[in-house]
Write a protein that holds these residues in place. Sequence first.
Motif, PDB file in Angstrom:
ATOM      1  N   GLU A 104       0.755  -1.242  -0.046  1.00 17.71           N
ATOM      2  CA  GLU A 104      -0.022  -0.039  -0.023  1.00 17.71           C
ATOM      3  C   GLU A 104       0.777   1.134  -0.110  1.00 17.71           C
ATOM      4  OE1 GLU A 104      -3.318   0.522  -0.242  1.00 17.71           O
ATOM      5  OE2 GLU A 104      -3.269  -1.533  -0.791  1.00 17.71           O
ATOM      6  N   GLU A 105       1.968   1.241   0.758  1.00 19.43           N
ATOM      7  CA  GLU A 105       2.852   2.276   0.958  1.00 19.43           C
ATOM      8  C   GLU A 105       3.625   2.667  -0.596  1.00 19.43           C
ATOM      9  OE1 GLU A 105       3.449   4.621   3.307  1.00 19.43           O
ATOM     10  OE2 GLU A 105       1.778   3.742   4.201  1.00 19.43           O
ATOM     11  N   GLU A 106       3.982   1.329  -1.110  1.00 24.77           N
ATOM     12  CA  GLU A 106       4.569   1.497  -2.705  1.00 24.77           C
ATOM     13  C   GLU A 106       3.370   2.104  -3.750  1.00 24.77           C
ATOM     14  OE1 GLU A 106       8.276   0.239  -3.780  1.00 24.77           O
ATOM     15  OE2 GLU A 106       7.790   1.733  -2.413  1.00 24.77           O
ATOM     16  N   ARG A 107       2.222   1.606  -3.502  1.00 28.35           N
ATOM     17  CA  ARG A 107       1.432   1.988  -4.365  1.00 28.35           C
ATOM     18  C   ARG A 107       1.117   3.567  -4.307  1.00 28.35           C
ATOM     19  NH1 ARG A 107      -2.497  -1.132  -6.317  1.00 28.35           N
ATOM     20  NH2 ARG A 107      -2.176  -2.731  -4.541  1.00 28.35           N
ATOM     21  N   TYR A 108       1.145   4.060  -3.027  1.00 27.01           N
ATOM     22  CA  TYR A 108       0.615   5.295  -2.722  1.00 27.01           C
ATOM     23  C   TYR A 108       1.866   6.370  -3.605  1.00 27.01           C
ATOM     24  CZ  TYR A 108      -0.673   9.453  -0.371  1.00 27.01           C
ATOM     25  OH  TYR A 108      -1.043  11.060  -0.091  1.00 27.01           O
ATOM     26  N   LYS A 109       3.093   5.866  -3.507  1.00 22.33           N
ATOM     27  CA  LYS A 109       4.261   6.560  -3.731  1.00 22.33           C
ATOM     28  C   LYS A 109       3.975   6.718  -5.429  1.00 22.33           C
ATOM     29  CE  LYS A 109       8.572   6.152  -5.585  1.00 22.33           C
ATOM     30  NZ  LYS A 109       9.342   5.368  -6.598  1.00 22.33           N
ATOM     31  N   GLN A 110       3.687   5.609  -6.045  1.00 20.83           N
ATOM     32  CA  GLN A 110       3.610   5.625  -7.361  1.00 20.83           C
ATOM     33  C   GLN A 110       2.600   6.361  -7.893  1.00 20.83           C
ATOM     34  OE1 GLN A 110       4.968   1.880  -9.574  1.00 20.83           O
ATOM     35  NE2 GLN A 110       5.875   1.100  -7.820  1.00 20.83           N
ATOM     36  N   GLU A 111       1.331   6.141  -7.129  1.00 20.91           N
ATOM     37  CA  GLU A 111       0.346   7.049  -7.492  1.00 20.91           C
ATOM     38  C   GLU A 111       0.618   8.581  -7.481  1.00 20.91           C
ATOM     39  OE1 GLU A 111      -2.670   5.595  -5.012  1.00 20.91           O
ATOM     40  OE2 GLU A 111      -3.324   3.672  -6.316  1.00 20.91           O
ATOM     41  N   MET A 112       1.321   9.010  -6.666  1.00 19.59           N
ATOM     42  CA  MET A 112       1.698  10.296  -6.391  1.00 19.59           C
ATOM     43  C   MET A 112       2.501  10.758  -7.644  1.00 19.59           C
ATOM     44  SD  MET A 112       0.305  11.802  -3.831  1.00 19.59           S
ATOM     45  CE  MET A 112       1.229  13.085  -3.718  1.00 19.59           C
ATOM     46  N   SER A 113       3.359   9.724  -8.105  1.00 16.73           N
ATOM     47  CA  SER A 113       4.101   9.887  -9.302  1.00 16.73           C
ATOM     48  C   SER A 113       3.438  10.519 -10.346  1.00 16.73           C
ATOM     49  CB  SER A 113       5.504   9.156  -9.392  1.00 16.73           C
ATOM     50  OG  SER A 113       4.731   7.922  -9.722  1.00 16.73           O
ATOM     51  N   ILE A 114       2.287   9.770 -10.727  1.00 20.30           N
ATOM     52  CA  ILE A 114       1.454   9.974 -12.083  1.00 20.30           C
ATOM     53  C   ILE A 114       0.213  10.819 -11.790  1.00 20.30           C
ATOM     54  CG2 ILE A 114       2.478   7.768 -12.736  1.00 20.30           C
ATOM     55  CD1 ILE A 114      -0.507   6.578 -12.123  1.00 20.30           C
ATOM     56  N   LYS A 115       0.126  11.496 -10.449  1.00 20.20           N
ATOM     57  CA  LYS A 115      -1.023  12.136 -10.234  1.00 20.20           C
ATOM     58  C   LYS A 115      -1.499  13.349 -11.336  1.00 20.20           C
ATOM     59  CE  LYS A 115      -3.188  14.476  -6.518  1.00 20.20           C
ATOM     60  NZ  LYS A 115      -3.378  14.992  -5.119  1.00 20.20           N
ATOM     61  N   ASN A 116      -0.308  14.103 -11.666  1.00 17.50           N
ATOM     62  CA  ASN A 116      -0.389  14.977 -12.412  1.00 17.50           C
ATOM     63  C   ASN A 116      -0.089  14.634 -13.587  1.00 17.50           C
ATOM     64  OD1 ASN A 116      -0.887  16.911 -10.495  1.00 17.50           O
ATOM     65  ND2 ASN A 116       1.478  17.233 -10.239  1.00 17.50           N
ATOM     66  N   ILE A 117      -1.232  14.572 -14.759  1.00 18.38           N
ATOM     67  CA  ILE A 117      -1.209  13.882 -15.818  1.00 18.38           C
ATOM     68  C   ILE A 117      -0.335  14.480 -16.885  1.00 18.38           C
ATOM     69  CG2 ILE A 117      -3.358  14.526 -16.650  1.00 18.38           C
ATOM     70  CD1 ILE A 117      -3.755  11.796 -17.912  1.00 18.38           C
ATOM     71  N   LEU A 118      -0.416  16.256 -17.156  1.00 15.03           N
ATOM     72  CA  LEU A 118       0.280  16.621 -18.118  1.00 15.03           C
ATOM     73  C   LEU A 118       1.626  16.650 -17.875  1.00 15.03           C
ATOM     74  CD1 LEU A 118      -2.276  19.560 -18.598  1.00 15.03           C
ATOM     75  CD2 LEU A 118      -1.937  17.718 -20.079  1.00 15.03           C
ATOM     76  N   PRO A 119       2.374  16.884 -16.732  1.00  9.78           N
ATOM     77  CA  PRO A 119       3.665  16.595 -16.573  1.00  9.78           C
ATOM     78  C   PRO A 119       4.415  15.042 -17.030  1.00  9.78           C
ATOM     79  CG  PRO A 119       2.959  17.748 -14.693  1.00  9.78           C
ATOM     80  CD  PRO A 119       1.672  17.270 -15.393  1.00  9.78           C
ATOM     81  N   ALA A 120       3.320  14.203 -16.570  1.00 12.64           N
ATOM     82  CA  ALA A 120       3.865  12.866 -16.895  1.00 12.64           C
ATOM     83  C   ALA A 120       3.883  12.690 -18.641  1.00 12.64           C
ATOM     84  CB  ALA A 120       2.711  11.899 -16.506  1.00 12.64           C
ATOM     85  N   VAL A 121       2.847  13.376 -19.440  1.00 14.99           N
ATOM     86  CA  VAL A 121       2.687  13.292 -20.694  1.00 14.99           C
ATOM     87  C   VAL A 121       4.029  14.155 -21.545  1.00 14.99           C
ATOM     88  CG1 VAL A 121       1.334  14.232 -22.623  1.00 14.99           C
ATOM     89  CG2 VAL A 121       0.208  13.054 -20.810  1.00 14.99           C
ATOM     90  N   ALA A 122       4.337  15.273 -20.784  1.00 15.21           N
ATOM     91  CA  ALA A 122       5.502  16.079 -21.191  1.00 15.21           C
ATOM     92  C   ALA A 122       6.667  15.356 -21.334  1.00 15.21           C
ATOM     93  CB  ALA A 122       5.488  17.691 -20.572  1.00 15.21           C
ATOM     94  N   ASP A 123       6.753  14.579 -19.905  1.00 15.95           N
ATOM     95  CA  ASP A 123       8.248  13.884 -19.981  1.00 15.95           C
ATOM     96  C   ASP A 123       8.095  12.715 -21.008  1.00 15.95           C
ATOM     97  OD1 ASP A 123       8.637  15.147 -17.653  1.00 15.95           O
ATOM     98  OD2 ASP A 123       7.982  13.641 -16.246  1.00 15.95           O
ATOM     99  N   LYS A 124       7.344  12.292 -21.667  1.00 21.81           N
ATOM    100  CA  LYS A 124       7.477  11.265 -22.644  1.00 21.81           C
ATOM    101  C   LYS A 124       7.645  11.971 -24.046  1.00 21.81           C
ATOM    102  CE  LYS A 124       4.169   8.209 -20.504  1.00 21.81           C
ATOM    103  NZ  LYS A 124       5.069   7.024 -20.279  1.00 21.81           N
ATOM    104  N   PHE A 125       7.521  13.076 -24.100  1.00 19.70           N
ATOM    105  CA  PHE A 125       7.599  13.923 -25.437  1.00 19.70           C
ATOM    106  C   PHE A 125       9.247  13.813 -26.118  1.00 19.70           C
ATOM    107  CE2 PHE A 125       4.627  16.894 -27.612  1.00 19.70           C
ATOM    108  CZ  PHE A 125       3.761  16.323 -26.935  1.00 19.70           C
TER     109      PHE A 125
END
Length: 511
Positions: A251-272
């Motif tokens: 659960e702690e690991e899941r929460y950490k990874q969910e926090m890293s993808i919470k903001n979708i636009l920065p995540a999309v920008a990182d793939k550009f």
Amino acid sequence: MKKLLFSVSSRFYCRPPKFPLAQCRLYSDHPHSSLSTRPGPLAYYKSLVNQGKLKHDSYQEKVAFELDNLLGRLDQYERDMEEYHANLSKWYENRENERRRLMLEEAKAKQQGDASLSVKKRRDIFPKWMIRKTDNVEPGVGKWVSYLNREKKLDLLVGERPTAPPAPKGLYIYGNVGSGKTMLMDMFYSATEGIVRHRRRLHFHEAMLQIHDLMHKVWKSQKTEEYLQSSISNWVMNLPFDTKIKEWLVEEERYKQEMSIKNILPAVADKFLADGQGHQRGASVLCFDEIQTVDVFAIVALSGILSRLLSTGTVLVATSNRAPTDLNQDGMQKEIFQELLDRLNEHSDNVLIGSEIDYRRYIGQSSIDQTHYLWPLDSTKTTEYENTWNKILGQSGRRVASQTLPVMFGRSLEVPQSCDGVARFTFEYLCGQPIGAADYIAIAKTYHTIFIADIPVMSMRIRDKARRFITLIDELYNHHCCLYCSAAASIDDLFQGTEEGTLFDLERQVS
């Protein structure tokens, strides 16, 4: 309205086999194999002028000079960014190792606490309802506080994140249609080959489609869940803890990874600008052609993604028909748009190409072959149109057949008639049904020559068809396709007003 007409007319008169590419529109692929032999934008521009392929324009030369200066700063910046990314990678690795060490320490403490608590409960003579439950209760608000506390410890243990070197200021090039903005940007983009490893050149429509596609992939909850489960289980499943403690770790690991993808636009920008393996080393350059804010999504997406890219060191060279402050004349999402303006002003200099000449139309009017646009729709012009089609088919010697093109998002488009890189459509087929930029890009990437028949006079009554037509022409032009048309009126009379109004509003949206 002149902008809209010029953007259309310039496409009809461009025939790649007869004219040098530089005469119509330069792209990023002129052949240079090494940094020492590849000219910068200014030298390349002057060479084309000297060869008579371009007409000298003082505004264009000034922009080429600015692009040349930017190119000169990229070589050192690339080396600085390679060093920065190497240090950043080590920092992430150390931080992750320390984070897992902290997690294991917390897990051991929890397991020991559970064991001592179970012994205490067996010896306790008081009923359960009299005992206040305190085991496994996180202080504060649970996982969020636990996560933040752990992050603070990591800051002390690993140190601050490495600081990126200051990026050179990019350029925002704006001016009238046909003034040479894209041509100059493409000269710069071509010259960056061999200097900057991570670089992309995107047109507005293509960029918006890619943003939609990447957002769709991030939003796929099932795949995200599978990713989280698999990555977490890799190191948790074999740890020497009780099932309950392992569940806490998950659960702690899941929460950490969910926090890293919470903001979708920065995540999309990182793939550009990342490579195929998702890694990035060195500087990054984004050449963005025809920035526009046609709707709320465009404003929100551009603000989120460009802000992320610019704040992480990407150098932006952009073109637009409008100055940055004039992009949002409808006043949509003012606060978000202001954030975009602030980022652009901070990370790029505005350069105006003040020329009033539309060179695309100038080239078209001076062409020795102006038979690509046939009007009106009478028997004589229809026969001429059919003869042109048959002549080009005869050169290939192959049979005409239908073809199915794959389009983004799992869709496909049926092409009724095609042969050896040439395709034929009617206006109604391409603009009278709900298709758009993704379909037009697929067509432009597949065929070098396009025939479109029966183009009507357009007014506000067929506003949607007119909008699709402009998008279609824009993509054919962007991909250097050769276009043959039969139409009801001349280019200057193709877009008309009615009692319902003119097409000015449409032009303002697509210019």
